[in-house]
Enzyme design. Structure first.
Site, PDB file in Angstrom:
ATOM      1  CB  ALA A  75       3.212   6.749  -8.120  1.00 61.80           C
ATOM      2  N   GLY A  90       2.776   2.265  -5.415  1.00 53.10           N
ATOM      3  CA  GLY A  90       1.484   2.271  -6.100  1.00 53.10           C
ATOM      4  C   GLY A  90       1.220   0.989  -6.872  1.00 53.10           C
ATOM      5  CD  GLU A  92      -0.325   2.479  -2.419  1.00 53.44           C
ATOM      6  OE1 GLU A  92       0.501   3.014  -3.194  1.00 53.44           O
ATOM      7  OE2 GLU A  92      -0.927   3.107  -1.549  1.00 53.44           O
ATOM      8  CD  GLU A  96       4.374   4.017  -1.230  1.00 54.19           C
ATOM      9  OE1 GLU A  96       4.845   3.150  -0.459  1.00 54.19           O
ATOM     10  OE2 GLU A  96       3.464   3.777  -2.044  1.00 54.19           O
TER      11      GLU A  96
END
Ligand code: HXC
Length: 265
Positions: free
Chosen positions: A70, A115, A118, A138
């Protein structure tokens, strides 16, 4: 043909295949809200095309990353509620990928982190170049996976390995990712990666498209359900196959000792 979906996501069509490229190399293709919204729009419009799309390659541009996570800068000032919203947007993208009846292969060439990993896990499976790396870093930022990592990583590699990866934030290379089943096939370079993924999608595309779509739906929806509830999904989808032309044709062709002629319905 190449279609622009915002500045950072490109879609090219090659017959019934679509190649979706996240193209934001200055930030290692980090998933800003704009990139996520563009990805959502792309997968929703591919779904609207129905059986005209037989397979999708999802990749990152720039030669260094699939997606490095992200966009950390965009997360910095968020309230808890906005944090939830950004997680929710990532989950909508994952749901759109899983909801597409055609298979989606994540083609990882470089970093697939946070992310980014993911997003790759929401695809049907991951192919990667040897020089790639994978991780859920993270916790290094005081965060946890928010685009499905706590749910899909353990399904892919088992609970204990997922815990080890998520608690340490450690990066693993492609060889280790293959050895734990996270990556299903590895390639020496980007060109052979994309060619290998295309070859797999061509092989899938020669089969009865409704059958592939039904199998995907059960594989996605059954994950995490209890046995009886999961097998109920299979029973219903197995029955649905009998509603298709291609099932009648495939079985008839076998009996008549000829090649089937599938129509994708
Ligand atoms: C924003 C990023 C970024 C990210 C890299 N960049 N990753 N920007 N968000 N996730 C930017 C850098 O700031 C830098 O910009 C440029 O990309 C190149 O990166 P460098 O760090 O200079 O490259 P390098 O030294 O080779 O290191 C590569 C790297 C490192 C190891 C991948 O960039 C890194 O650790 N990135 C963060 C990885 C990460 O923590 N991902 C998880 C994010 S949290 P400038 O402008 O300086 O050149 C997450 C949560 C998901 O994903 C759920 C949310 C709801």
């Amino acid at each position: 043909s190449t279609q622009e979906n915002g500045p950072d996501v490109r879609v090219e069509r090659d017959g019934r295949l679509a190649i979706v490229t996240i193209d934001r190399p200055k930030a290692l293709n980090a998933l800003s809200p704009d990139v996520l919204s563009a990805l959502l729009a792309v997968f929703e419009s591919l779904a609207a095309e129905g059986s005209a799309v037989r397979g999708v390659l999802l990749t990152g541009a720039g030669g260094r990353a699939f997606v490095a996570g992200a966009d950390i800068r965009a997360l910095a000032g968020l309230t808890p509620e906005q944090g939830e919203d950004s997680s929710r947007l990532g989950h909508r993208v994952a749901a759109a990928i899983e909801g597409l009846s055609a298979p989606v292969i994540a083609c990882v060439d470089g970093f697939a982190l946070g992310g980014g990993l993911e997003l790759a896990l929401a695809c049907d499976f991951i192919y990667a170049t040897d020089a790639s790396s994978f991780g859920q870093p993270e916790v290094h930022l005081g965060l946890i996976p928010g685009f499905g990592g706590t749910v899909r990583l353990p399904r892919a590699v088992g609970l204990a390995r997922a815990k080890e990866l998520i608690y340490t934030g450690r990066r693993i290379d492609t060889a280790e990712a293959v050895s734990i089943g996270l990556v299903v096939r590895s390639f020496p370079d980007r060109e052979s990666l994309l060619a290998g993924a295309r070859a797999t999608l061509d092989e899938v595309g020669a089969n009865a498209a409704p059958a592939v779509g039904l199998a995907k739906r059960v594989l996605v929806d059954a994950a995490g359900r209890r046995t009886e509830s999961a097998t109920d999904l299979e029973i219903a989808a197995f029955g649905d196959a009998f509603r298709t032309h291609d099932m009648r044709e495939g079985v008839a062709a076998f009996v008549e000792k000829r090649d089937p002629s599938f129509m994708g319905a």
